[in-house]
Design a protein around this motif. Sequence first.
Motif, PDB file in Angstrom:
ATOM      1  N   SER A 126       0.833  -1.193   0.000  1.00 59.33           N
ATOM      2  CA  SER A 126       0.000   0.000   0.000  1.00 59.33           C
ATOM      3  C   SER A 126       0.872   1.249   0.000  1.00 59.33           C
ATOM      4  CB  SER A 126      -0.908   0.025   1.237  1.00 59.33           C
ATOM      5  OG  SER A 126      -1.548   1.282   1.347  1.00 59.33           O
ATOM      6  N   ILE A 162      -8.493  -1.493   2.960  1.00 57.13           N
ATOM      7  CA  ILE A 162      -8.975  -2.877   2.961  1.00 57.13           C
ATOM      8  C   ILE A 162     -10.473  -2.917   2.657  1.00 57.13           C
ATOM      9  CG2 ILE A 162      -9.356  -4.897   4.429  1.00 57.13           C
ATOM     10  CD1 ILE A 162      -6.661  -4.028   5.837  1.00 57.13           C
ATOM     11  N   HIS A 167      -6.597  -3.305  -1.060  1.00 59.44           N
ATOM     12  CA  HIS A 167      -5.497  -4.068  -0.457  1.00 59.44           C
ATOM     13  C   HIS A 167      -6.041  -5.114   0.511  1.00 59.44           C
ATOM     14  CE1 HIS A 167      -2.254  -1.551  -1.977  1.00 59.44           C
ATOM     15  NE2 HIS A 167      -2.972  -0.496  -1.660  1.00 59.44           N
ATOM     16  N   ILE A 168      -5.176  -6.068   0.827  1.00 60.07           N
ATOM     17  CA  ILE A 168      -5.423  -7.011   1.920  1.00 60.07           C
ATOM     18  C   ILE A 168      -4.498  -6.588   3.064  1.00 60.07           C
ATOM     19  CG2 ILE A 168      -6.193  -8.880   0.411  1.00 60.07           C
ATOM     20  CD1 ILE A 168      -3.369 -10.109   0.662  1.00 60.07           C
ATOM     21  N   TRP A 169      -4.702  -7.193   4.243  1.00 62.01           N
ATOM     22  CA  TRP A 169      -3.919  -6.793   5.426  1.00 62.01           C
ATOM     23  C   TRP A 169      -2.419  -6.872   5.183  1.00 62.01           C
ATOM     24  CZ3 TRP A 169      -4.959  -3.794   9.204  1.00 62.01           C
ATOM     25  CH2 TRP A 169      -6.262  -3.657   9.653  1.00 62.01           C
TER      26      TRP A 169
END
Length: 190
Positions: A126, A162, A167-169
Amino acid sequence: MKTTIAKVISTVGHPFLTVPLFAVFLLFSIESTQRAIYLSLLIVGGIFLPIGVRTIWGVRKGTYTNLDVSDQAQRQKWFVATILLLLLVTIIVWATNQAWTLRLALACALGLLLLAQLVNRRIKASMHLAFHAFLGFLVLSLNWIAGVCFLLFAVPLAWSRIHLGRHIWKEVVVGMGLGTLLGIAFWILH
């Protein structure tokens, strides 16, 4: 309602908003008005304006899926253009022997983009969180309380990225880690 809030948070934390605003604020804090205007025009006009126009044009042409350049493969091309412009501005700032804070901040930002491009081959870090963390350390160097408040905004910013499906974590954590790494480098060298 959650999506609207997430969009607002994501927009407020967008590097194309936060980075130039901070750069202009920093320049007017450490430089004479005339020099701050010149350097602001160099940074905003030499990096953000061309990349912003290129990104908008890319979205319209279909080269980029969205203004965040969220697609990992599309991001590689975006990195090249951005790094080249940042490199050029950094060279100008160093060659003209500008204030140490500005030279160091640009060199660390360049390092951040280079690392992010390398990491992007494996994971889409990110950039919102990377630049947010990096700027947080720059703000800390000017004002401790403002820096901590700025860094605490990373929590809702991460949630927004998120929630919006950008994005993912893991990608948020990697972005935050990259920004923190270069922010600490700035902090130590400053």
